[in-house]
Design a protein around this motif. Sequence first.
Motif, PDB file in Angstrom:
ATOM      1  N   MET A  21      46.877  47.270  37.349  1.00  0.00           N
ATOM      2  CA  MET A  21      46.141  47.756  38.507  1.00  0.00           C
ATOM      3  C   MET A  21      44.644  47.457  38.427  1.00  0.00           C
ATOM      4  O   MET A  21      43.955  47.483  39.446  1.00  0.00           O
ATOM      5  CB  MET A  21      46.372  49.257  38.682  1.00  0.00           C
ATOM      6  N   LEU A  22      44.146  47.170  37.234  1.00  0.00           N
ATOM      7  CA  LEU A  22      42.731  46.841  37.066  1.00  0.00           C
ATOM      8  C   LEU A  22      42.477  45.335  37.129  1.00  0.00           C
ATOM      9  O   LEU A  22      41.329  44.901  37.114  1.00  0.00           O
ATOM     10  CB  LEU A  22      42.217  47.385  35.730  1.00  0.00           C
ATOM     11  N   SER A  23      43.531  44.537  37.180  1.00  0.00           N
ATOM     12  CA  SER A  23      43.399  43.081  37.156  1.00  0.00           C
ATOM     13  C   SER A  23      43.205  42.525  38.558  1.00  0.00           C
ATOM     14  O   SER A  23      43.793  43.018  39.527  1.00  0.00           O
ATOM     15  CB  SER A  23      44.642  42.439  36.526  1.00  0.00           C
ATOM     16  N   GLN A  24      42.403  41.476  38.655  1.00  0.00           N
ATOM     17  CA  GLN A  24      42.271  40.766  39.921  1.00  0.00           C
ATOM     18  C   GLN A  24      43.566  40.006  40.202  1.00  0.00           C
ATOM     19  O   GLN A  24      44.205  39.495  39.290  1.00  0.00           O
ATOM     20  CB  GLN A  24      41.085  39.807  39.869  1.00  0.00           C
ATOM     21  N   GLY A  25      43.919  39.921  41.473  1.00  0.00           N
ATOM     22  CA  GLY A  25      45.174  39.291  41.850  1.00  0.00           C
ATOM     23  C   GLY A  25      46.036  40.270  42.618  1.00  0.00           C
ATOM     24  O   GLY A  25      45.551  41.259  43.171  1.00  0.00           O
ATOM     25  N   ARG A  71      39.768  44.323  43.887  1.00  0.00           N
ATOM     26  CA  ARG A  71      40.584  43.506  44.801  1.00  0.00           C
ATOM     27  C   ARG A  71      39.726  42.376  45.365  1.00  0.00           C
ATOM     28  O   ARG A  71      39.636  42.185  46.570  1.00  0.00           O
ATOM     29  CB  ARG A  71      41.129  44.391  45.929  1.00  0.00           C
ATOM     30  N   ARG A  72      39.129  41.609  44.463  1.00  0.00           N
ATOM     31  CA  ARG A  72      38.191  40.572  44.880  1.00  0.00           C
ATOM     32  C   ARG A  72      38.888  39.440  45.630  1.00  0.00           C
ATOM     33  O   ARG A  72      40.037  39.104  45.338  1.00  0.00           O
ATOM     34  CB  ARG A  72      37.471  40.000  43.657  1.00  0.00           C
ATOM     35  N   ARG A  73      38.152  38.859  46.566  1.00  0.00           N
ATOM     36  CA  ARG A  73      38.654  37.700  47.297  1.00  0.00           C
ATOM     37  C   ARG A  73      38.221  36.394  46.658  1.00  0.00           C
ATOM     38  O   ARG A  73      38.725  35.333  47.022  1.00  0.00           O
ATOM     39  CB  ARG A  73      38.182  37.763  48.756  1.00  0.00           C
ATOM     40  N   ARG A  74      37.276  36.479  45.742  1.00  0.00           N
ATOM     41  CA  ARG A  74      36.796  35.285  45.041  1.00  0.00           C
ATOM     42  C   ARG A  74      36.706  35.594  43.559  1.00  0.00           C
ATOM     43  O   ARG A  74      36.578  36.754  43.151  1.00  0.00           O
ATOM     44  CB  ARG A  74      35.425  34.858  45.598  1.00  0.00           C
ATOM     45  N   PHE A  75      36.737  34.551  42.760  1.00  0.00           N
ATOM     46  CA  PHE A  75      36.631  34.741  41.321  1.00  0.00           C
ATOM     47  C   PHE A  75      35.236  35.223  40.948  1.00  0.00           C
ATOM     48  O   PHE A  75      34.263  35.009  41.685  1.00  0.00           O
ATOM     49  CB  PHE A  75      36.933  33.429  40.585  1.00  0.00           C
ATOM     50  N   PHE A  76      35.145  35.859  39.795  1.00  0.00           N
ATOM     51  CA  PHE A  76      33.846  36.229  39.251  1.00  0.00           C
ATOM     52  C   PHE A  76      33.002  34.975  39.052  1.00  0.00           C
ATOM     53  O   PHE A  76      33.495  33.939  38.614  1.00  0.00           O
ATOM     54  CB  PHE A  76      34.001  36.947  37.907  1.00  0.00           C
TER      55      PHE A  76
END
Length: 742
Positions: A510-514, A573-578
């Motif tokens: 739940m803490l991971s992007q994706g 819940r990012r839409r782009r990578f760091f």
Amino acid sequence: MPEYRTSRGRPLPLGALTLPDGVNFALLCRHGTDVTLVILPEAGGNKPLAEFRLSGKRHRTGDHWHVAVHGLPEVFCYGWRVDGPKGQRNRFDPSRLLLDPSARIISAGESWAATCETDPARTSRRSLYRRHARYDWGDDAPPLTPLEDSVVYEVHVRGFTCDPSSGVRFPGTYAGLIEKIPYLQDLGVTAVELMPVFEWDECDCPFTDPTTGEKMTNFWGYQPIGFAAPKAALAATARDHGQLTEFRDMVKAFHEAGIEVILDVVFNHTGEGNDHGRTYSFRGLDNELYYLLGENGDYLNYSGCGNTVNCNHPVVRDMMMHCLRYWVGEMHVDGFRFDLASVLGRDRRGNVMIDPPVIESITEDGVLADTKLIAEPWDAAGLYQVGGFPFGRRWSEWNGKYRDDVRRFWRGDTGLAGVLAARVCGSADIYQWSSRLPRHTVNFVTCHDGFTLNDLVSYNGKHNEANGEENRDGLDDNCSWNCGAEGPTDDPAVRALRARQARNMMATMMLSQGVPMLLAGDEFLRTQRGNNNAWCQDNAVSWVDWSLAETNADFLRFTREMIALRKRHPALRRRRFFVGPVGQMVPGLDTISFPPGGPVRPADAGLPPTATGDATAAARRSGEWATAGLADIHWHGVEPFRPDFGEGARTLAFALDGRFTGRELDDDYRMDTDFYVAMNSWIDPVEFVVPRSPTRRPWRRVVDTAAEPPGDFLAEGTGPVIAEGEVLRLAAHSLVVLVSEP
């Protein structure tokens, strides 16, 4: 035999089309030379009401055979007899009655496992026509939840409510699933991914229970015999042929609740199997057209199930597209997960194609433009395409590397800290090179194929003896750890560690992007008793035991709260990578921080585009980390800004800057809180020095997987304040999350 009037009919659409005074039948059969339509009573059987031998001149347009029959009853069964050339590559046999590949209802499957075939080569299943009234969808519309905001829940329609503990009126059915929608809303999932619902023969299982001697069933359903027909035995109304309406009712109810419906579809092979399999339709209609064949006419088996569909043949491709459009346009489903999707990238000889036509067709199709497309990016012959599935910008993927790396890190394997960092960041090392985004990785720790979450922390090895194959089936390497005892135990220390490990993996996901995906029942620790290949277990092994929702209420609460935490915070819940430093995006700020590159390229790990490996290494050696600048992610270790990605590392820590959520350029951008996450997979406690919040706001603890429930998850704003420089002592195998004050 009744007299029915016929007319020439029309070649499209394929299947049985309702006319004002009859039914139009159309069948694609390229190499057949003699085609006969057979009409049978609603009850099926082999005694026909009528047979119509089609004339090649009057009833054929190209490869399409067609006829209109007038005066037919409201409900009846039908099938096709086809004759044609003989030889190794052809399987024409006019004595066999074939299913219509476009049939929307298939008979003789209304009751689960009630009709078991006795002839190993033939079937008593029949295409069934019912003159339906037009379905009233009302104002139904797809929720269109953005992928990055999705939480997917993989579920088997029968297994979810078949157990008496489910308490539903219609167990094991689409209607039973409707009854559980309030539960799923409360859990917080945004989409259900239904395991196969295409019609299949559940009796098609060669194994018997080694204890009772009873024949087992094909419970999972990855053996389709009708791509357009919903499974009748999964409908409470199947005896009245109501499966189409009941399925639509289910989709409509899910949409009213804001939940999407994704279908697990199997186009890579069919239930006809190998040379010894049963003929349902494709083999008897045009064996050479529909399947990949070797030089001697043998079936090429890239699916592991006996045959491989010739997916990139134009005719087969059109059939698949027609099917997908039907499920979206007529049944309102929201997406598809493609089983063994890499098979779709093979040509007629089995060679891997660079730009497979069928995948391109699915990618570019207008009707499917808003649907979610999810690939299982591998096949049974060794083709593995995680991060490289063709036309990938449109496709998300089951990320098998995520599953294995998360399991191995929490098991305590060495050298996984840097790898886990990449997985938590949306697997940029896998996806960013092809200009893809975090939403392209579907992150899962468990799925139907393998251990449940409970079994993952309770067994070192598989225990599949009940499958009747002497424990030879299923994967041997599960990256699992039993925490000190194999299987059930009363040892309180082992039980506590298992619960902690389960919380660790649920929290990590739940803490991971994706896009996170849960397996149904994992939220309250369902067990399959160590069986990691329960495809043939139509019993308590596979059925969800709902009493565990009370027994393991603490874990259910933890899962629900972790999902809610994710949904509240766009930083997760990012839409782009760091991108690491983002000072260039804020006018007047030119100071930056230099997070470490870890095991991936600088651009993938959050390093500034101008940073070189030498500059980063020098910054590490000197400890001169810029803390006044801006970065969307900062990497830490047991001390702030001193991460350890070495071979022996078993810890990971990072902080997210709430000002930068990957949505800065979007209309719905809003500032978020900061996050600090620390993970310890070592066998002893480890002390972490807490860094200052990127926005200089006080920290409060929200999650501590080592704390006794309900202290494992505290409501935001209620946890203890954690000061900058304070030492956090993480217990062995535990995870802590701090969130800044609003």
